[in-house]
Design a protein around this motif. Structure first.
Motif, PDB file in Angstrom:
ATOM      1  N   VAL A  18       0.877  -1.175   0.000  1.00 27.15           N
ATOM      2  CA  VAL A  18       0.000   0.000   0.000  1.00 27.15           C
ATOM      3  C   VAL A  18       0.911   1.219   0.000  1.00 27.15           C
ATOM      4  O   VAL A  18       1.584   1.499   1.000  1.00 27.15           O
ATOM      5  CB  VAL A  18      -0.907   0.003   1.247  1.00 27.15           C
ATOM      6  CG1 VAL A  18      -1.741   1.282   1.302  1.00 27.15           C
ATOM      7  CG2 VAL A  18      -1.806  -1.228   1.268  1.00 27.15           C
ATOM      8  N   PHE A  34       2.734  -6.699   1.617  1.00 23.66           N
ATOM      9  CA  PHE A  34       2.047  -6.252   2.829  1.00 23.66           C
ATOM     10  C   PHE A  34       2.753  -5.083   3.524  1.00 23.66           C
ATOM     11  O   PHE A  34       2.605  -4.889   4.723  1.00 23.66           O
ATOM     12  CB  PHE A  34       1.858  -7.414   3.822  1.00 23.66           C
ATOM     13  CG  PHE A  34       1.328  -8.669   3.195  1.00 23.66           C
ATOM     14  CD1 PHE A  34       0.120  -8.671   2.523  1.00 23.66           C
ATOM     15  CD2 PHE A  34       2.057  -9.856   3.227  1.00 23.66           C
ATOM     16  CE1 PHE A  34      -0.365  -9.828   1.909  1.00 23.66           C
ATOM     17  CE2 PHE A  34       1.584 -11.017   2.630  1.00 23.66           C
ATOM     18  CZ  PHE A  34       0.368 -11.008   1.966  1.00 23.66           C
ATOM     19  N   ILE A  36       3.572  -0.897   3.861  1.00 26.64           N
ATOM     20  CA  ILE A  36       2.844   0.364   3.722  1.00 26.64           C
ATOM     21  C   ILE A  36       3.865   1.489   3.640  1.00 26.64           C
ATOM     22  O   ILE A  36       4.770   1.566   4.480  1.00 26.64           O
ATOM     23  CB  ILE A  36       1.936   0.599   4.948  1.00 26.64           C
ATOM     24  CG1 ILE A  36       0.977  -0.580   5.134  1.00 26.64           C
ATOM     25  CG2 ILE A  36       1.181   1.916   4.823  1.00 26.64           C
ATOM     26  CD1 ILE A  36       0.341  -0.613   6.516  1.00 26.64           C
TER      27      ILE A  36
ATOM     28  N   HIS B  14      -4.773 -19.465   3.767  1.00 25.93           N
ATOM     29  CA  HIS B  14      -5.563 -18.239   3.652  1.00 25.93           C
ATOM     30  C   HIS B  14      -5.330 -17.576   2.290  1.00 25.93           C
ATOM     31  O   HIS B  14      -4.197 -17.498   1.830  1.00 25.93           O
ATOM     32  CB  HIS B  14      -5.201 -17.265   4.779  1.00 25.93           C
ATOM     33  CG  HIS B  14      -6.239 -16.218   4.965  1.00 25.93           C
ATOM     34  ND1 HIS B  14      -6.261 -15.043   4.260  1.00 25.93           N
ATOM     35  CD2 HIS B  14      -7.344 -16.187   5.751  1.00 25.93           C
ATOM     36  CE1 HIS B  14      -7.309 -14.324   4.620  1.00 25.93           C
ATOM     37  NE2 HIS B  14      -7.982 -14.991   5.529  1.00 25.93           N
ATOM     38  N   PHE B  34      -1.813 -13.055   5.322  1.00 23.02           N
ATOM     39  CA  PHE B  34      -0.680 -12.144   5.145  1.00 23.02           C
ATOM     40  C   PHE B  34       0.669 -12.807   5.417  1.00 23.02           C
ATOM     41  O   PHE B  34       1.645 -12.137   5.760  1.00 23.02           O
ATOM     42  CB  PHE B  34      -0.844 -10.881   6.014  1.00 23.02           C
ATOM     43  CG  PHE B  34      -2.216 -10.275   5.946  1.00 23.02           C
ATOM     44  CD1 PHE B  34      -2.744  -9.867   4.730  1.00 23.02           C
ATOM     45  CD2 PHE B  34      -2.990 -10.143   7.080  1.00 23.02           C
ATOM     46  CE1 PHE B  34      -4.035  -9.326   4.655  1.00 23.02           C
ATOM     47  CE2 PHE B  34      -4.275  -9.601   7.021  1.00 23.02           C
ATOM     48  CZ  PHE B  34      -4.801  -9.188   5.804  1.00 23.02           C
ATOM     49  N   HIS B  52       1.058 -13.075   9.190  1.00 18.99           N
ATOM     50  CA  HIS B  52       2.132 -12.078   9.097  1.00 18.99           C
ATOM     51  C   HIS B  52       3.535 -12.669   9.217  1.00 18.99           C
ATOM     52  O   HIS B  52       4.457 -11.987   9.678  1.00 18.99           O
ATOM     53  CB  HIS B  52       1.968 -10.983  10.166  1.00 18.99           C
ATOM     54  CG  HIS B  52       0.653 -10.293  10.167  1.00 18.99           C
ATOM     55  ND1 HIS B  52      -0.384 -10.671  10.994  1.00 18.99           N
ATOM     56  CD2 HIS B  52       0.171  -9.246   9.457  1.00 18.99           C
ATOM     57  CE1 HIS B  52      -1.430  -9.876  10.802  1.00 18.99           C
ATOM     58  NE2 HIS B  52      -1.132  -9.016   9.862  1.00 18.99           N
TER      59      HIS B  52
ATOM     60  N   HIS C  14      -9.858  -0.529   6.839  1.00 17.54           N
ATOM     61  CA  HIS C  14      -9.091  -0.685   5.607  1.00 17.54           C
ATOM     62  C   HIS C  14      -9.550  -1.932   4.854  1.00 17.54           C
ATOM     63  O   HIS C  14      -9.764  -2.986   5.458  1.00 17.54           O
ATOM     64  CB  HIS C  14      -7.595  -0.778   5.921  1.00 17.54           C
ATOM     65  CG  HIS C  14      -6.756  -0.523   4.710  1.00 17.54           C
ATOM     66  ND1 HIS C  14      -6.411  -1.497   3.823  1.00 17.54           N
ATOM     67  CD2 HIS C  14      -6.232   0.627   4.215  1.00 17.54           C
ATOM     68  CE1 HIS C  14      -5.689  -0.968   2.849  1.00 17.54           C
ATOM     69  NE2 HIS C  14      -5.560   0.318   3.061  1.00 17.54           N
ATOM     70  N   THR C  16      -8.080  -4.098   3.176  1.00 19.62           N
ATOM     71  CA  THR C  16      -7.249  -5.304   3.281  1.00 19.62           C
ATOM     72  C   THR C  16      -7.415  -6.014   4.612  1.00 19.62           C
ATOM     73  O   THR C  16      -6.899  -7.128   4.788  1.00 19.62           O
ATOM     74  CB  THR C  16      -5.752  -4.961   3.121  1.00 19.62           C
ATOM     75  OG1 THR C  16      -5.392  -4.040   4.151  1.00 19.62           O
ATOM     76  CG2 THR C  16      -5.459  -4.363   1.759  1.00 19.62           C
ATOM     77  N   SER C  17      -8.060  -5.395   5.589  1.00 18.44           N
ATOM     78  CA  SER C  17      -8.176  -6.037   6.901  1.00 18.44           C
ATOM     79  C   SER C  17      -9.143  -7.209   6.834  1.00 18.44           C
ATOM     80  O   SER C  17      -9.997  -7.280   5.950  1.00 18.44           O
ATOM     81  CB  SER C  17      -8.611  -5.026   7.959  1.00 18.44           C
ATOM     82  OG  SER C  17      -9.875  -4.484   7.639  1.00 18.44           O
ATOM     83  N   VAL C  18      -8.968  -8.118   7.781  1.00 18.95           N
ATOM     84  CA  VAL C  18      -9.789  -9.328   7.836  1.00 18.95           C
ATOM     85  C   VAL C  18     -10.549  -9.280   9.153  1.00 18.95           C
ATOM     86  O   VAL C  18      -9.951  -9.422  10.225  1.00 18.95           O
ATOM     87  CB  VAL C  18      -8.908 -10.592   7.772  1.00 18.95           C
ATOM     88  CG1 VAL C  18      -9.756 -11.842   7.932  1.00 18.95           C
ATOM     89  CG2 VAL C  18      -8.118 -10.640   6.468  1.00 18.95           C
ATOM     90  N   PRO C  33      -4.402  -1.366   7.630  1.00 15.29           N
ATOM     91  CA  PRO C  33      -4.183  -2.411   6.632  1.00 15.29           C
ATOM     92  C   PRO C  33      -3.623  -3.689   7.257  1.00 15.29           C
ATOM     93  O   PRO C  33      -2.829  -3.637   8.207  1.00 15.29           O
ATOM     94  CB  PRO C  33      -3.139  -1.782   5.690  1.00 15.29           C
ATOM     95  CG  PRO C  33      -3.278  -0.312   5.886  1.00 15.29           C
ATOM     96  CD  PRO C  33      -3.670  -0.137   7.319  1.00 15.29           C
ATOM     97  N   PHE C  34      -4.037  -4.811   6.680  1.00 15.79           N
ATOM     98  CA  PHE C  34      -3.452  -6.113   7.008  1.00 15.79           C
ATOM     99  C   PHE C  34      -3.664  -6.519   8.466  1.00 15.79           C
ATOM    100  O   PHE C  34      -2.893  -7.306   9.015  1.00 15.79           O
ATOM    101  CB  PHE C  34      -1.949  -6.149   6.668  1.00 15.79           C
ATOM    102  CG  PHE C  34      -1.624  -5.593   5.315  1.00 15.79           C
ATOM    103  CD1 PHE C  34      -2.190  -6.145   4.176  1.00 15.79           C
ATOM    104  CD2 PHE C  34      -0.776  -4.503   5.161  1.00 15.79           C
ATOM    105  CE1 PHE C  34      -1.917  -5.621   2.908  1.00 15.79           C
ATOM    106  CE2 PHE C  34      -0.489  -3.975   3.911  1.00 15.79           C
ATOM    107  CZ  PHE C  34      -1.051  -4.539   2.778  1.00 15.79           C
ATOM    108  N   SER C  35      -4.675  -5.966   9.101  1.00 22.76           N
ATOM    109  CA  SER C  35      -4.970  -6.379  10.476  1.00 22.76           C
ATOM    110  C   SER C  35      -6.117  -7.375  10.489  1.00 22.76           C
ATOM    111  O   SER C  35      -6.940  -7.420   9.576  1.00 22.76           O
ATOM    112  CB  SER C  35      -5.298  -5.164  11.353  1.00 22.76           C
ATOM    113  OG  SER C  35      -4.087  -4.578  11.804  1.00 22.76           O
TER     114      SER C  35
END
Lengths: 253, 253, 253
Positions: A18, A34, A36, B14, B34, B52, C14, C16-18, C33-35
């Motif tokens: 991003v 992933f 930013i 995922h 991620f 992550h 965001h 991209t978050s889940v 993002p990505f959380s």
């Protein structure tokens, strides 16, 4: 400084990243999955940002809305850099590093994994920190300094208070593993602090401090190489040149 | 070893994860959101990779281009594993762990949150480390060893230098919280190091070392259980079997 | 407690978050993002979750399947919170923080970067921890407590064992940088522990303990401000009110 639109001169930007249109990426910059990159970030050419990073986090505490990272830098995964700092070229970090706002660092800074730079500090050239080094706010660190794992630079002499007295660390100083600098201490040029020492006194140039609380033991030059007792360990720059360019080594002579 | 195409035998990968077609995942492997799995990674059946993570990071320093993780392993979120290492079955990690290249570990390794394995080291079976344990390069660690929070194994006797003397830690040894091993020390079988000790001397088998700098206090068997003074704390494996299979406990007798 | 469908009352989540449909987010909650936000998580209004977080990780060790985070909270990037805990309003964390299950904390908890809360512990109001503070299981911490970088609270008096004796830390206590509390010690109200101290004895109310091993030095009130020797450092709440609301300060008088 005028904010330019993002310039992407290659295809090494991972599609999951991003990136603000108001970030500036030089040529041949890589950004991993992933990650930013916020507005106001300027990353020099030929640099690499690993995965899961957040670079240029906005902050009201920042003196400005820019984060400048020099050319040929490498920021490994899971790092967080706030806005408001400047790094010279060849910055290299480990993983999970955090750097707060208003940090000014020269070239060739190496921050080990889990380094924690609290910001509002000044760093010279070629500081090398190993894993989990914590540099408190208002620290002033010279050039060619080494900090080994778990080193801690504190700053509050009256905890808790608003008075922040960052330690001052001179050029060529060496802080061994798990050593702690208490607020406002002055570590001299070429001084050495022993492992797990708690330093509450100033250490004059070229001296060795050790213990908890640390005392001045004598000149650092009393220490001999473990594998070659005929050679003095310090000043280390007389015997150890790995990782420094020839030009720098010549200046040391 | 021939590199096979990725085999995914279930649907627990995922959709946000990034997995190389040249990674090999055994049956019933889970990969969280991620996360990244690079080429050359082999993850045994019934394992779980949290969110992550970055697993199998390429490195020029790796002795080979494989990372092997045994069956029934659990790598929690935000971990980073480099390519070039081998782990036996039942590896379990906390979060934010980093493992560099060329680490050889046996089965049932437990690495606590923020563990930092610097690589180029050998680890036996059933090492259990608590949070934020740092294992420097060239360390050699036996089996059934315990390391409590903030333990640090250093390796450079002449900082900075290229000489790396990793500590040697014998089977059944216990390193209490915040203890530090200086370069090249030898911790004997069943030895115990007290909290926050700075160990610069070898500790013979079954002895207790404590202090900063650490001294040999006496046999570890002098210590009695806080909650039952009639029972000796050490050798711990005579009284504590939780988490070890019956077969292992029987071997201890 | 009935699990409600996710309520998102604004557009700050965001893409991209889940986020689980069985998480409850109050009004004006931001998720970066990505959380990841799991089922059973309840986040109070006007809170912010940074990037790369995992909030509400399921666990068989949790006493319940809820995680409650109060209003006006800020969880910075790369944090991991397990299910089964409760936090009052105005929780603020640094980055890379980990919080295990069954933690009960009051309002206004500040957890510095890389804080490691092992869970199964009780925390009052306004605990403020700096970077890399490790709070072991079964710790009991009062209100208005300060913990500076690298503080460690241990809990196993017979390592390894199943007996967990968490330290008890009274209201207004101050633990200076790199200090360690050994299992089960009792730090009194308004007591102070010096930097890098290893505390194996109880510290009575208002006393200063220091050293490795720590001894009782005298009343904490003997310490004077570095920048103003006419003023006592402790009790700190007589002179330092920054960050506390007027109502709290009035209660202190």
């Amino acid at each position: 400084m005028q904010v330019q639109p993002r310039r992407v001169m290659n295809n090494q930007i991972h599609p999951t990243s991003v990136i603000s249109p108001r970030a500036e990426l030089g040529g041949n910059v890589t950004v991993g999955p992933f990650s930013i990159i916020h507005a106001g970030v300027e990353i020099g050419a030929n640099s690499e940002i690993g995965s899961h990073c957040e670079i240029g986090l906005p902050s009201k505490l920042a003196d400005n809305d820019r984060l400048s990272i020099g050319e040929h830098s490498l920021i490994r995964s899971h790092c967080v850099f706030y806005i408001g700092s400047t790094f010279g070229e060849k910055l290299v970090t480990g993983h999970h590093v955090t750097v707060r706002e208003n940090t000014q660092a020269g070239c060739c800074l190496q921050l080990g994994t889990r380094g924690d730079i609290q910001g509002h500090c000044q760093i010279g050239d070629y500081l090398k920190t190993h894993s989990h080094v914590h540099i408190g706010q208002k620290s002033k660190i010279g050039s060619y300094v080494w900090m080994f794992p778990d080193v801690l630079l504190t700053n509050d002499p009256n905890p808790p208070s608003e008075l922040l007295l960052g330690p001052i660390v001179g050029n060529f100083a060496v802080l061994a593993a798990k050593s702690t600098l208490l607020p406002g201490v002055n570590i001299g040029i070429g001084s050495v602090v022993g492992a797990q020492s708690l330093v509450g006194v100033d250490v004059p140039d070229g001296m060795l401090a050790s213990g908890s609380p640390a005392k001045i033991v004598g000149p650092a030059s009393i220490l001999r190489m473990r594998d070659n007792p005929g050679v003095k360990v310090y000043p280390w720059n007389k015997r150890f040149h790995n990782g420094y360019p020839e030009q720098v080594v010549n200046e040391w002579k």
